[in-house]
Design a protein around this motif. Structure first.
Motif, mmCIF file in Angstrom:
data_model
loop_
_atom_site.group_PDB
_atom_site.id
_atom_site.type_symbol
_atom_site.label_atom_id
_atom_site.label_comp_id
_atom_site.label_asym_id
_atom_site.label_seq_id
_atom_site.Cartn_x
_atom_site.Cartn_y
_atom_site.Cartn_z
ATOM 1 N N GLN A 1 -3.855 1.295 -2.594
ATOM 2 C CA GLN A 1 -4.032 -0.592 -1.496
ATOM 3 C C GLN A 1 -3.489 -1.796 -2.412
ATOM 4 N N THR B 1 -0.647 -2.266 -4.485
ATOM 5 C CA THR B 1 -0.551 -1.763 -5.667
ATOM 6 C C THR B 1 -0.254 -3.185 -6.573
ATOM 7 N N SER C 1 -8.235 5.293 -2.808
ATOM 8 C CA SER C 1 -9.444 6.759 -2.222
ATOM 9 C C SER C 1 -8.736 7.352 -2.346
ATOM 10 N N ALA C 2 -9.148 8.899 -1.836
ATOM 11 C CA ALA C 2 -8.456 9.877 -1.257
ATOM 12 C C ALA C 2 -9.737 10.236 -0.455
ATOM 13 N N GLU C 3 -9.002 11.436 0.238
ATOM 14 C CA GLU C 3 -9.489 12.535 1.513
ATOM 15 C C GLU C 3 -9.109 13.729 1.135
ATOM 16 N N ASN D 1 0.957 -1.539 0.437
ATOM 17 C CA ASN D 1 0.268 0.131 -0.431
ATOM 18 C C ASN D 1 1.259 1.146 -0.240
ATOM 19 N N SER E 1 -4.810 16.932 1.077
ATOM 20 C CA SER E 1 -5.750 15.428 0.954
ATOM 21 C C SER E 1 -4.575 14.064 0.581
ATOM 22 N N THR E 2 -5.170 13.210 0.752
ATOM 23 C CA THR E 2 -3.847 12.078 0.443
ATOM 24 C C THR E 2 -4.701 11.355 -0.450
ATOM 25 N N LEU E 3 -4.031 10.855 -0.959
ATOM 26 C CA LEU E 3 -3.969 9.738 -2.026
ATOM 27 C C LEU E 3 -3.583 7.845 -1.503
ATOM 28 N N GLU E 4 -4.430 7.204 -1.312
ATOM 29 C CA GLU E 4 -4.006 6.042 -0.704
ATOM 30 C C GLU E 4 -4.484 4.996 -2.148
ATOM 31 N N ARG F 1 0.541 12.383 -0.612
ATOM 32 C CA ARG F 1 -0.206 14.203 0.037
ATOM 33 C C ARG F 1 0.096 14.878 -0.342
ATOM 34 N N THR G 1 1.128 5.691 -0.169
ATOM 35 C CA THR G 1 -0.761 6.835 0.174
ATOM 36 C C THR G 1 0.589 8.158 0.219
#
Lengths: 115, 117
Positions: free
Chosen positions: A80, A82, A66-68, A18, A75-78, A22, A20
């Motif tokens: 999972q 990969t 997933s993004a938050e 995984n 913001s973060t983009l993860e 930023r 992440t």
């Protein structure tokens, strides 16, 4: 105005791990976008936020992505589990206000390499 | 759906020569159009944009572009190329205007400009 920043600039990971990323937008920009860019192609839209609300997601964004943007700032983009196909440059951009005529300010990108 | 086609993935000109980078778009409504430049290991930077009004748009670094609705084109030009213009250039069209969800851009695949001394 320090511009849009992204961290890390480069990420090498093994398949199945995984990761992440930023993005810190220009302060007070209420819109934040994520794009993916592969070699020889232009940026492809992934998702965007207005403040903390995620308003649209591309079909490119599989369930592994997933993004938050929890407080309407960074913001973060993860990603999972990969896959090698995830290798690309991930770009973040921000803009102020609403409207499709607004200029987007881009960060330098995070280059992901999946081995 | 909107789309952008950039004709010519690579363009090479001599220093001092005219630069012409081609962009055609498709859109069901009048578009907003953008040209961005990307230098190696950097993010995209806006050169110019067309929203409404005058169809000839002037941007930074001496670039300009003309919106031609009848030809669905937005070609980028610069009268005299400089070595520092060597970069990748992207044409983009924004999402449907008038929608509160509008704003994302659709990009072309880019044109790499080489400037020979």
């Amino acid at each position: 105005d320090t511009g849009v920043s992204q961290d890390p600039r480069h990420k090498i990971t093994k398949r199945g791990q995984n990761v992440t990323f930023r993005c810190d937008p220009i302060s007070e920009h209420n819109r934040l976008y994520w794009y993916r860019q592969t070699l020889g192609q232009g940026p492809e839209f992934l998702t965007y936020f207005q403040n903390e609300a995620q308003l649209e997601k591309s079909r490119l964004l599989s369930d592994r992505f997933s993004a938050e943007r929890p407080k309407g700032s960074f913001s973060t983009l993860e990603i999972q589990r990969t896959e090698q196909g995830d290798s690309a440059m991930y770009l973040c951009a921000s803009s102020s206000g609403q409207g499709a005529y607004r200029e987007q300010y881009f960060g330098p990108g995070t280059r992901l390499t999946v081995t | 759906a909107q789309s952008v086609t950039q004709l010519g993935s690579h363009v090479s000109v001599s220093e001092g020569a005219l630069v012409l980078l081609r962009c055609n778009y498709s859109s069901s409504v009048p578009p907003y159009l953008f040209w961005y430049v990307q230098y190696p290991n950097q993010g995209l930077q806006l050169l110019l944009k067309y929203t409404t009004g005058a169809t000839l748009v002037k941007g930074i670094n001496g670039f300009e572009a003309e919106f031609k609705k009848s030809e669905t084109s937005f070609h980028l030009t610069k009268p005299s190329a400089h070595m520092s213009d060597a970069a990748e250039y992207f044409c983009a069209v924004s999402d449907l205007r008038g929608s509160t969800n509008a704003g994302k851009s659709t990009f072309g695949d880019g044109t790499t400009l080489t400037v020979k001394p």
